[in-house]
Design a protein around this motif. Structure first.
Motif, PDB file in Angstrom:
ATOM      1  N   TYR A  86       0.810  -1.204   0.000  1.00  0.00           N
ATOM      2  CA  TYR A  86       0.000   0.000   0.000  1.00  0.00           C
ATOM      3  C   TYR A  86       0.854   1.269   0.000  1.00  0.00           C
ATOM      4  O   TYR A  86       0.421   2.311  -0.486  1.00  0.00           O
ATOM      5  CB  TYR A  86      -0.904   0.053   1.236  1.00  0.00           C
ATOM      6  N   LYS A  87       2.047   1.183   0.571  1.00  0.00           N
ATOM      7  CA  LYS A  87       2.842   2.397   0.789  1.00  0.00           C
ATOM      8  C   LYS A  87       3.113   3.157  -0.495  1.00  0.00           C
ATOM      9  O   LYS A  87       2.989   4.380  -0.534  1.00  0.00           O
ATOM     10  CB  LYS A  87       4.166   2.039   1.493  1.00  0.00           C
ATOM     11  N   LYS A  88       3.506   2.439  -1.539  1.00  0.00           N
ATOM     12  CA  LYS A  88       3.824   3.098  -2.810  1.00  0.00           C
ATOM     13  C   LYS A  88       2.596   3.836  -3.349  1.00  0.00           C
ATOM     14  O   LYS A  88       2.706   4.991  -3.795  1.00  0.00           O
ATOM     15  CB  LYS A  88       4.308   2.072  -3.830  1.00  0.00           C
ATOM     16  N   LEU A  89       1.439   3.198  -3.282  1.00  0.00           N
ATOM     17  CA  LEU A  89       0.226   3.818  -3.797  1.00  0.00           C
ATOM     18  C   LEU A  89      -0.161   5.041  -2.965  1.00  0.00           C
ATOM     19  O   LEU A  89      -0.584   6.062  -3.515  1.00  0.00           O
ATOM     20  CB  LEU A  89      -0.918   2.803  -3.810  1.00  0.00           C
ATOM     21  N   ILE A  90       0.000   4.953  -1.655  1.00  0.00           N
ATOM     22  CA  ILE A  90      -0.328   6.094  -0.797  1.00  0.00           C
ATOM     23  C   ILE A  90       0.557   7.291  -1.142  1.00  0.00           C
ATOM     24  O   ILE A  90       0.095   8.437  -1.195  1.00  0.00           O
ATOM     25  CB  ILE A  90      -0.194   5.701   0.686  1.00  0.00           C
ATOM     26  N   LEU A  91       1.821   7.033  -1.425  1.00  0.00           N
ATOM     27  CA  LEU A  91       2.735   8.115  -1.808  1.00  0.00           C
ATOM     28  C   LEU A  91       2.327   8.717  -3.158  1.00  0.00           C
ATOM     29  O   LEU A  91       2.380   9.940  -3.342  1.00  0.00           O
ATOM     30  CB  LEU A  91       4.173   7.602  -1.873  1.00  0.00           C
ATOM     31  N   LEU A  92       1.903   7.868  -4.097  1.00  0.00           N
ATOM     32  CA  LEU A  92       1.443   8.366  -5.395  1.00  0.00           C
ATOM     33  C   LEU A  92       0.184   9.217  -5.233  1.00  0.00           C
ATOM     34  O   LEU A  92       0.038  10.262  -5.892  1.00  0.00           O
ATOM     35  CB  LEU A  92       1.160   7.189  -6.336  1.00  0.00           C
ATOM     36  N   ILE A  93      -0.726   8.802  -4.352  1.00  0.00           N
ATOM     37  CA  ILE A  93      -1.938   9.577  -4.112  1.00  0.00           C
ATOM     38  C   ILE A  93      -1.590  10.926  -3.486  1.00  0.00           C
ATOM     39  O   ILE A  93      -2.173  11.963  -3.839  1.00  0.00           O
ATOM     40  CB  ILE A  93      -2.919   8.790  -3.214  1.00  0.00           C
ATOM     41  N   MET A  94      -0.635  10.943  -2.573  1.00  0.00           N
ATOM     42  CA  MET A  94      -0.216  12.200  -1.947  1.00  0.00           C
ATOM     43  C   MET A  94       0.377  13.148  -2.983  1.00  0.00           C
ATOM     44  O   MET A  94       0.104  14.358  -2.980  1.00  0.00           O
ATOM     45  CB  MET A  94       0.783  11.919  -0.829  1.00  0.00           C
ATOM     46  N   PHE A  95       1.197  12.612  -3.901  1.00  0.00           N
ATOM     47  CA  PHE A  95       1.762  13.419  -4.991  1.00  0.00           C
ATOM     48  C   PHE A  95       0.643  13.955  -5.873  1.00  0.00           C
ATOM     49  O   PHE A  95       0.630  15.141  -6.269  1.00  0.00           O
ATOM     50  CB  PHE A  95       2.730  12.562  -5.801  1.00  0.00           C
ATOM     51  N   PHE A  96      -0.322  13.108  -6.173  1.00  0.00           N
ATOM     52  CA  PHE A  96      -1.478  13.490  -6.989  1.00  0.00           C
ATOM     53  C   PHE A  96      -2.277  14.609  -6.324  1.00  0.00           C
ATOM     54  O   PHE A  96      -2.636  15.609  -6.964  1.00  0.00           O
ATOM     55  CB  PHE A  96      -2.349  12.250  -7.196  1.00  0.00           C
ATOM     56  N   LEU A  97      -2.538  14.461  -5.019  1.00  0.00           N
ATOM     57  CA  LEU A  97      -3.296  15.478  -4.296  1.00  0.00           C
ATOM     58  C   LEU A  97      -2.548  16.804  -4.227  1.00  0.00           C
ATOM     59  O   LEU A  97      -3.160  17.876  -4.287  1.00  0.00           O
ATOM     60  CB  LEU A  97      -3.610  14.989  -2.878  1.00  0.00           C
ATOM     61  N   LEU A  98      -1.241  16.740  -4.121  1.00  0.00           N
ATOM     62  CA  LEU A  98      -0.431  17.954  -4.092  1.00  0.00           C
ATOM     63  C   LEU A  98      -0.591  18.744  -5.391  1.00  0.00           C
ATOM     64  O   LEU A  98      -0.801  19.967  -5.374  1.00  0.00           O
ATOM     65  CB  LEU A  98       1.041  17.599  -3.857  1.00  0.00           C
ATOM     66  N   LEU A  99      -0.530  18.044  -6.525  1.00  0.00           N
ATOM     67  CA  LEU A  99      -0.691  18.721  -7.815  1.00  0.00           C
ATOM     68  C   LEU A  99      -2.132  19.201  -7.999  1.00  0.00           C
ATOM     69  O   LEU A  99      -2.368  20.292  -8.538  1.00  0.00           O
ATOM     70  CB  LEU A  99      -0.288  17.782  -8.955  1.00  0.00           C
ATOM     71  N   GLU A 100      -3.095  18.390  -7.566  1.00  0.00           N
ATOM     72  CA  GLU A 100      -4.495  18.803  -7.658  1.00  0.00           C
ATOM     73  C   GLU A 100      -4.746  20.065  -6.828  1.00  0.00           C
ATOM     74  O   GLU A 100      -5.475  20.963  -7.253  1.00  0.00           O
ATOM     75  CB  GLU A 100      -5.408  17.667  -7.178  1.00  0.00           C
ATOM     76  N   TRP A 101      -4.155  20.121  -5.642  1.00  0.00           N
ATOM     77  CA  TRP A 101      -4.387  21.273  -4.773  1.00  0.00           C
ATOM     78  C   TRP A 101      -3.812  22.548  -5.372  1.00  0.00           C
ATOM     79  O   TRP A 101      -4.472  23.594  -5.369  1.00  0.00           O
ATOM     80  CB  TRP A 101      -3.789  21.018  -3.387  1.00  0.00           C
ATOM     81  N   GLN A 102      -2.599  22.467  -5.911  1.00  0.00           N
ATOM     82  CA  GLN A 102      -1.994  23.687  -6.451  1.00  0.00           C
ATOM     83  C   GLN A 102      -2.750  24.167  -7.687  1.00  0.00           C
ATOM     84  O   GLN A 102      -2.711  25.357  -8.000  1.00  0.00           O
ATOM     85  CB  GLN A 102      -0.504  23.461  -6.770  1.00  0.00           C
ATOM     86  N   GLY A 103      -3.454  23.275  -8.370  1.00  0.00           N
ATOM     87  CA  GLY A 103      -4.214  23.689  -9.557  1.00  0.00           C
ATOM     88  C   GLY A 103      -5.712  23.640  -9.333  1.00  0.00           C
ATOM     89  O   GLY A 103      -6.486  23.535 -10.288  1.00  0.00           O
ATOM     90  N   ARG A 104      -6.134  23.746  -8.066  1.00  0.00           N
ATOM     91  CA  ARG A 104      -7.543  23.534  -7.703  1.00  0.00           C
ATOM     92  C   ARG A 104      -8.496  24.548  -8.323  1.00  0.00           C
ATOM     93  O   ARG A 104      -9.697  24.268  -8.439  1.00  0.00           O
ATOM     94  CB  ARG A 104      -7.691  23.553  -6.172  1.00  0.00           C
ATOM     95  N   ASN A 105      -8.018  25.707  -8.704  1.00  0.00           N
ATOM     96  CA  ASN A 105      -8.893  26.732  -9.265  1.00  0.00           C
ATOM     97  C   ASN A 105      -8.773  26.835 -10.780  1.00  0.00           C
ATOM     98  O   ASN A 105      -9.275  27.790 -11.397  1.00  0.00           O
ATOM     99  CB  ASN A 105      -8.600  28.092  -8.614  1.00  0.00           C
ATOM    100  N   ASN A 106      -8.098  25.844 -11.386  1.00  0.00           N
ATOM    101  CA  ASN A 106      -7.974  25.773 -12.843  1.00  0.00           C
ATOM    102  C   ASN A 106      -8.857  24.651 -13.378  1.00  0.00           C
ATOM    103  O   ASN A 106      -9.387  23.840 -12.614  1.00  0.00           O
ATOM    104  CB  ASN A 106      -6.517  25.546 -13.250  1.00  0.00           C
ATOM    105  N   ARG A 107      -8.983  24.571 -14.691  1.00  0.00           N
ATOM    106  CA  ARG A 107      -9.830  23.525 -15.280  1.00  0.00           C
ATOM    107  C   ARG A 107      -9.260  22.139 -15.046  1.00  0.00           C
ATOM    108  O   ARG A 107      -9.999  21.166 -14.899  1.00  0.00           O
ATOM    109  CB  ARG A 107     -10.003  23.774 -16.781  1.00  0.00           C
ATOM    110  N   PHE A 108      -7.941  22.014 -15.041  1.00  0.00           N
ATOM    111  CA  PHE A 108      -7.286  20.754 -14.654  1.00  0.00           C
ATOM    112  C   PHE A 108      -5.980  21.111 -13.969  1.00  0.00           C
ATOM    113  O   PHE A 108      -5.465  22.218 -14.116  1.00  0.00           O
ATOM    114  CB  PHE A 108      -7.066  19.834 -15.863  1.00  0.00           C
ATOM    115  N   ALA A 109      -5.465  20.182 -13.195  1.00  0.00           N
ATOM    116  CA  ALA A 109      -4.424  20.498 -12.212  1.00  0.00           C
ATOM    117  C   ALA A 109      -3.169  21.119 -12.804  1.00  0.00           C
ATOM    118  O   ALA A 109      -2.591  22.043 -12.229  1.00  0.00           O
ATOM    119  CB  ALA A 109      -4.054  19.230 -11.428  1.00  0.00           C
ATOM    120  N   ILE A 110      -2.717  20.639 -13.955  1.00  0.00           N
ATOM    121  CA  ILE A 110      -1.435  21.118 -14.487  1.00  0.00           C
ATOM    122  C   ILE A 110      -1.641  22.089 -15.651  1.00  0.00           C
ATOM    123  O   ILE A 110      -0.727  22.300 -16.448  1.00  0.00           O
ATOM    124  CB  ILE A 110      -0.534  19.941 -14.926  1.00  0.00           C
TER     125      ILE A 110
END
Length: 481
Positions: free
Chosen positions: A419-443
């Motif tokens: 599970y650890k690897k996937l949890i780290l990938l989700i955290m990375f994903f959430l980080l990018l989603e958060w920084q782009g939360r007010n755009n049409r898509f994260a990046i």
């Protein structure tokens, strides 16, 4: 044909080259190419259902023309109901025939009457729920005189079958998309690059997040009696990210692909897991469907007007129908009912429109109050998704009971390492989603101001992650709807 396949990787460049470099000066040929390409794309699954989408197309095309010629209200209403009954009749037969038959049999069995029923081996056509609603919206808008019916059959066929969004949305309106097939399209480099960025992000969400989450979510849900409560809750969280990565990933690829061909599709997701209440969640989740039900069911029923009873009734109708749209299982109906119950306090307190602004504004981090609201909304959503994912209602209830009756402070040790690897990938994903939360898509704008080598390195890093950390390939969840 699916987006994350070798077939599509060959199909897309071929259509793109023909579209922009061979017939780019002829709008009719461009539209015809899109129709042919869309039918090839759809027929890749099962060519037998091409007749079904063609029938739906020609039915609503003819009814639209008849509605314009006919002024008598009774005849116009008859034409409208003809479209509604035929389209929903086809959808009901392919999607719900066996469900209603089994429910009918179970109801009689409950009262001690055993009746013989004969189920049919019906194959559900991919995307039928999506293109049926798309053609229906056209007919309804023409009936209400919000839209002039088209006499261009090729353009209308392209609108109904447009391959990027054909099988899983966004569910487009003719008022937005159909007119784009009439206009000459000129290749826009910046728009195409933006589309490629969104495709890249959609592939990351699908291949890295959704497919990896699916492996663990499937294992935990399919063997739920073997796991501790903490692991069961984690399995529900994994499914929560699976369905978001899977469905919003598809929408991102669809919208990005459309931009490559000069089309603009509506946004379908706006970072829903950062919502501060359930009302905001439903303004950000599957937007094309929720707004469809709002405009063609909720508002005609009276919407938020009238007595409190009427408001509550309309909310439960809209959510239960939305749940039933997703599939022929009581779990989907109950999922819709639960979300209606979540929404009800906001409606009664008249706070359902409080969170309509940007999440956390321009701040880097949310306030404690915002973070608490986001977490409460997320947990409520996680528990609702259990009913969506479970095999049946009994499985969903026993799964939730397992979370609370067998909840340990630890996750099963023999699976924690994986599970650890996937949890780290989700955290990375959430980080990018958060920084782009007010755009049409994260990046969308991430790295725009970076130096070109750094920006390109970031995109290559994402491509590397997609190939290196991709999960075993899973079908898109919403293909079954």
């Amino acid at each position: 044909m699916i987006f994350n396949s070798l077939d599509f990787a060959v199909f897309l460049p071929v259509v793109f080259v023909l579209y922009w470099f061979v017939i780019n000066k002829n709008l009719k040929l461009q539209n015809l190419l899109l129709v042919v390409a869309s039918y090839i794309f759809y027929g890749w699954w099962d060519w037998r259902f091409l007749g079904l989408i063609f029938f739906s197309t020609i039915l609503d095309f003819i009814i639209g023309i008849c509605l314009k010629k006919q002024q008598r209200p009774t005849i116009r209403k008859t034409l409208l109901w003809c479209s509604i009954i035929v389209n929903l009749g086809l959808l009901g037969f392919f999607k719900y025939y066996n469900f209603f038959l089994e429910s009918f049999h179970d109801a009689f069995s409950f009262f001690g009457q055993n009746i013989a029923t004969q189920s049919l081996n019906i194959i559900l056509p991919v995307g039928i729920s999506f293109y049926t609603f798309q053609t229906l919206s056209y007919t309804i808008d023409v009936y209400k005189r919000k839209l002039e019916p088209t006499t261009n059959f090729i353009a209308f066929s392209a609108f109904v079958s447009f391959f990027p969004q054909l099988v899983a949305g966004p569910i487009e309106r003719a008022t937005h998309l159909l007119g784009q097939f009439y206009k000459k399209r000129i290749f826009n480099y910046d728009l195409a690059v933006n589309g490629l960025r969104q495709i890249l992000w959609g592939l990351f969400k699908k291949v890295v997040i959704a497919d990896n989450c699916a492996q663990f979510a499937n294992d935990i849900f399919n063997n739920s009696e073997q796991f501790s409560g903490a692991t069961l809750f984690l399995g529900a969280v994994f499914f929560t990210f699976q369905i978001y990565g899977d469905f919003s990933g598809y929408s991102d690829i669809a919208i990005g692909t459309s931009r490559l061909f000069g089309f603009d599709l509506m946004d379908n997701f706006r970072h829903p897991y950062f919502s501060r209440d359930i009302a905001e969640f439903w303004r950000r989740w599957h937007i094309s469907l929720s707004t469809w039900f709002r405009d063609y069911l909720y508002i005609p029923l009276g919407g938020s007007r009238g007595s409190t009873f009427m408001k509550v009734r309309n909310i439960f109708i809209i959510f239960i129908v939305s749940g039933f749209w997703h599939g022929a299982n009581w779990t989907f109906v109950l999922w819709g009912f639960i979300n209606a119950c979540y929404f009800l306090p906001l409606l009664l307190a008249k706070t359902n429109r409080h969170n309509i602004g940007e999440i956390a504004g321009a701040r880097t981090l949310p306030t404690i109050r915002e973070f608490s609201a986001i977490m409460i909304t997320f947990v409520l959503t996680v528990f609702a998704w259990i009913f969506f994912r479970a095999k049946n209602v009994h499985h969903a209830i026993s799964y939730i009971q397992g979370i609370f009756s067998n909840f340990h402070s630890y996750i099963d040790i023999h699976t924690y390492g994986s599970y650890k690897k996937l949890i780290l990938l989700i955290m990375f994903f959430l980080l990018l989603e958060w920084q782009g939360r007010n755009n049409r898509f994260a990046i969308e704008y991430l790295g725009i101001t970076w130096k070109r080598p750094v920006r390109i390195a970031f995109y290559y890093a994402l491509i590397f992650i997609i190939f290196w950390f991709s999960g075993s390939r899973q079908d898109f969840i919403y293909f079954q709807f």
